[in-house]
Scaffold this motif. Structure first.
Motif, PDB file in Angstrom:
ATOM      1  N   ASP A  85     -67.760 -32.928 -49.632  1.00 24.19           N
ATOM      2  CA  ASP A  85     -68.680 -32.045 -48.918  1.00 24.19           C
ATOM      3  C   ASP A  85     -68.119 -30.642 -48.707  1.00 24.19           C
ATOM      4  N   SER A  86     -66.790 -30.529 -48.681  1.00 23.35           N
ATOM      5  CA  SER A  86     -66.174 -29.217 -48.472  1.00 23.35           C
ATOM      6  C   SER A  86     -66.094 -28.396 -49.760  1.00 23.35           C
ATOM      7  N   SER A  87     -66.365 -29.034 -50.908  1.00 20.75           N
ATOM      8  CA  SER A  87     -66.050 -28.352 -52.166  1.00 20.75           C
ATOM      9  C   SER A  87     -67.145 -28.364 -53.224  1.00 20.75           C
ATOM     10  N   ALA A  88     -67.973 -29.387 -53.286  1.00 19.75           N
ATOM     11  CA  ALA A  88     -68.862 -29.570 -54.449  1.00 19.75           C
ATOM     12  C   ALA A  88     -69.834 -28.412 -54.627  1.00 19.75           C
ATOM     13  N   MET A  89     -70.441 -27.951 -53.542  1.00 22.01           N
ATOM     14  CA  MET A  89     -71.415 -26.865 -53.694  1.00 22.01           C
ATOM     15  C   MET A  89     -70.734 -25.548 -54.052  1.00 22.01           C
ATOM     16  N   HIS A  90     -69.501 -25.347 -53.568  1.00 22.02           N
ATOM     17  CA  HIS A  90     -68.813 -24.072 -53.764  1.00 22.02           C
ATOM     18  C   HIS A  90     -68.262 -23.909 -55.178  1.00 22.02           C
ATOM     19  N   ILE A  91     -67.949 -25.014 -55.831  1.00 20.21           N
ATOM     20  CA  ILE A  91     -67.395 -24.940 -57.184  1.00 20.21           C
ATOM     21  C   ILE A  91     -68.412 -25.460 -58.204  1.00 20.21           C
ATOM     22  N   VAL A  92     -68.753 -26.734 -58.124  1.00 22.44           N
ATOM     23  CA  VAL A  92     -69.650 -27.323 -59.126  1.00 22.44           C
ATOM     24  C   VAL A  92     -71.044 -26.703 -59.033  1.00 22.44           C
ATOM     25  N   GLY A  93     -71.598 -26.706 -57.830  1.00 20.26           N
ATOM     26  CA  GLY A  93     -72.940 -26.154 -57.678  1.00 20.26           C
ATOM     27  C   GLY A  93     -73.028 -24.701 -58.091  1.00 20.26           C
ATOM     28  N   HIS A  94     -72.073 -23.900 -57.627  1.00 21.83           N
ATOM     29  CA  HIS A  94     -72.110 -22.473 -57.942  1.00 21.83           C
ATOM     30  C   HIS A  94     -71.915 -22.236 -59.434  1.00 21.83           C
ATOM     31  N   TYR A  95     -70.966 -22.930 -60.054  1.00 24.90           N
ATOM     32  CA  TYR A  95     -70.693 -22.698 -61.471  1.00 24.90           C
ATOM     33  C   TYR A  95     -71.916 -23.013 -62.338  1.00 24.90           C
TER      34      TYR A  95
ATOM     35  N   GLN B  79     -68.688 -39.470 -57.655  1.00 25.38           N
ATOM     36  CA  GLN B  79     -69.412 -38.640 -58.611  1.00 25.38           C
ATOM     37  C   GLN B  79     -70.873 -38.504 -58.189  1.00 25.38           C
ATOM     38  N   ARG B  80     -71.445 -39.583 -57.688  1.00 30.78           N
ATOM     39  CA  ARG B  80     -72.838 -39.509 -57.224  1.00 30.78           C
ATOM     40  C   ARG B  80     -72.959 -38.561 -56.037  1.00 30.78           C
ATOM     41  N   ARG B  81     -71.996 -38.639 -55.124  1.00 32.18           N
ATOM     42  CA  ARG B  81     -72.070 -37.744 -53.954  1.00 32.18           C
ATOM     43  C   ARG B  81     -71.837 -36.292 -54.372  1.00 32.18           C
ATOM     44  N   ILE B  82     -70.930 -36.046 -55.295  1.00 30.76           N
ATOM     45  CA  ILE B  82     -70.727 -34.680 -55.799  1.00 30.76           C
ATOM     46  C   ILE B  82     -72.031 -34.135 -56.364  1.00 30.76           C
ATOM     47  N   ALA B  83     -72.734 -34.954 -57.143  1.00 30.83           N
ATOM     48  CA  ALA B  83     -73.998 -34.507 -57.747  1.00 30.83           C
ATOM     49  C   ALA B  83     -74.997 -34.092 -56.682  1.00 30.83           C
ATOM     50  N   VAL B  84     -75.118 -34.894 -55.624  1.00 33.00           N
ATOM     51  CA  VAL B  84     -76.068 -34.578 -54.554  1.00 33.00           C
ATOM     52  C   VAL B  84     -75.663 -33.306 -53.819  1.00 33.00           C
ATOM     53  N   ILE B  85     -74.417 -33.254 -53.377  1.00 31.41           N
ATOM     54  CA  ILE B  85     -73.985 -32.134 -52.533  1.00 31.41           C
ATOM     55  C   ILE B  85     -73.946 -30.830 -53.319  1.00 31.41           C
ATOM     56  N   ALA B  86     -73.668 -30.887 -54.609  1.00 37.24           N
ATOM     57  CA  ALA B  86     -73.670 -29.669 -55.422  1.00 37.24           C
ATOM     58  C   ALA B  86     -75.017 -28.971 -55.378  1.00 37.24           C
ATOM     59  N   THR B  87     -76.087 -29.742 -55.218  1.00 35.97           N
ATOM     60  CA  THR B  87     -77.423 -29.126 -55.223  1.00 35.97           C
ATOM     61  C   THR B  87     -77.710 -28.309 -53.971  1.00 35.97           C
ATOM     62  N   PHE B  88     -76.865 -28.409 -52.957  1.00 36.49           N
ATOM     63  CA  PHE B  88     -77.054 -27.597 -51.751  1.00 36.49           C
ATOM     64  C   PHE B  88     -77.052 -26.109 -52.112  1.00 36.49           C
ATOM     65  N   THR B  89     -76.289 -25.748 -53.134  1.00 38.70           N
ATOM     66  CA  THR B  89     -76.270 -24.358 -53.609  1.00 38.70           C
ATOM     67  C   THR B  89     -77.676 -23.902 -53.975  1.00 38.70           C
ATOM     68  N   TYR B  90     -78.415 -24.748 -54.683  1.00 44.26           N
ATOM     69  CA  TYR B  90     -79.752 -24.374 -55.155  1.00 44.26           C
ATOM     70  C   TYR B  90     -80.769 -24.457 -54.027  1.00 44.26           C
ATOM     71  N   ILE B  91     -80.600 -25.444 -53.145  1.00 43.32           N
ATOM     72  CA  ILE B  91     -81.494 -25.563 -51.995  1.00 43.32           C
ATOM     73  C   ILE B  91     -81.416 -24.300 -51.142  1.00 43.32           C
ATOM     74  N   LYS B  92     -80.198 -23.800 -50.920  1.00 47.41           N
ATOM     75  CA  LYS B  92     -80.033 -22.584 -50.119  1.00 47.41           C
ATOM     76  C   LYS B  92     -80.716 -21.387 -50.770  1.00 47.41           C
ATOM     77  N   ALA B  93     -80.891 -21.442 -52.085  1.00 48.81           N
ATOM     78  CA  ALA B  93     -81.586 -20.371 -52.799  1.00 48.81           C
ATOM     79  C   ALA B  93     -83.066 -20.695 -52.995  1.00 48.81           C
ATOM     80  N   SER B  94     -83.553 -21.700 -52.267  1.00 47.14           N
ATOM     81  CA  SER B  94     -84.966 -22.115 -52.313  1.00 47.14           C
ATOM     82  C   SER B  94     -85.386 -22.594 -53.697  1.00 47.14           C
ATOM     83  N   SER B  95     -84.467 -23.257 -54.378  1.00 42.05           N
ATOM     84  CA  SER B  95     -84.753 -23.878 -55.671  1.00 42.05           C
ATOM     85  C   SER B  95     -84.488 -25.381 -55.514  1.00 42.05           C
ATOM     86  N   TYR B  96     -85.530 -26.191 -55.666  1.00 36.57           N
ATOM     87  CA  TYR B  96     -85.444 -27.590 -55.259  1.00 36.57           C
ATOM     88  C   TYR B  96     -85.533 -28.604 -56.406  1.00 36.57           C
TER      89      TYR B  96
END
Length: 234
Positions: free
Chosen positions: A114-124, A144-161
């Motif tokens: 939760d501290s890392s997936a959106m900042h690295i995987v999601g952003h990249y 890996q499943r949790r990384i996939a979910v949490i990475a999408t927080f990057t897109y949710i914050k940008a209103s892309s769902y």
């Protein structure tokens, strides 16, 4: 300071009493999700302070920390990698993303993810194909499943769902409560920005999704609306 010097410093900062509490909190017993993980007993604010102090630690040393047997060393590595990523050029960002993805077996508890997936995987991946996240959502590995979910927080914050909803739908009946909590959380975050989109998903899935996921998703709803969706559960 080198990786070995940081290891010695962390050993000096270790707190056995805190470590015992953390091992219980992060479920490290036999058969639990964090089975076998080891803790030094160093709290997050101290690790963030160290990450600022050692912000120039080379990436190779960050990799060594990430592969440590101790939870706090892995967390410190992630804080350092996020710092490097944010300040890095495109080549550095690619290197860090690949390092992260090559070492997901060490990113093996919910706080690390939760501290890392959106900042690295999601952003990249924000302007790239998201198929790797779909594949991770279908993986047998919990983290890996949790990384996939949490990475999408990057897109949710940008209103892309779209990507988040695809992944949540893949995981809508996942048996593990850590995935149920993560998917419910992301649905709640979607609802903060677009309530109709969240309600459309709930209208389709509330009757069959796990109760934990549903409760997380509707946590901020008014009482009557929460009651409405909970009543759909069979």
């Amino acid at each position: 300071m080198s990786y070995r010097e940081i290891e010695l410093l962390l050993e000096k900062l270790a707190n056995p009493q805190n470590a015992t509490h953390m091992q219980r909190f992060f479920k490290t017993g036999p058969g639990q999700y964090g089975e076998g993980d080891r803790f030094l007993g160093i709290k997050i604010p101290e690790l963030r302070k160290l990450a600022a102090e050692f912000k120039s630690l080379p990436l190779d040393d960050c990799r060594s920390l990430l592969q440590s047997e101790f939870h706090e060393e892995r967390m410190l590595a992630l804080f350092l990698l996020i710092r490097h990523y944010k300040k890095g050029n495109p080549d550095t960002k690619t290197t860090i993303y690949k390092m992260y993805m090559d070492n997901t077996r060490y990113i093996d508890n919910w706080d690390l993810v939760d501290s890392s997936a959106m900042h690295i995987v999601g952003h990249y991946l924000k302007d790239k194909d998201h198929e790797i996240l779909i594949q991770m959502a279908r993986a047998g590995d919990l983290w890996q499943r949790r990384i996939a979910v949490i990475a999408t927080f990057t897109y949710i914050k940008a209103s892309s769902y779209d990507t988040a909803l695809k992944i949540i739908e893949i995981l809508v009946n996942d048996p593990h409560d850590l995935i149920q909590k993560a998917t419910g959380w992301m649905l709640r975050e979607i609802g903060k920005r677009d309530l109709q989109t969240e309600e459309d998903f709930l209208d389709a899935h509330a009757a069959t999704m796990p109760r934990t996921m549903l409760r997380y998703a509707i946590e901020k709803f008014p009482p009557e609306k929460r009651k409405h969706y909970l009543s759909k559960k069979k």
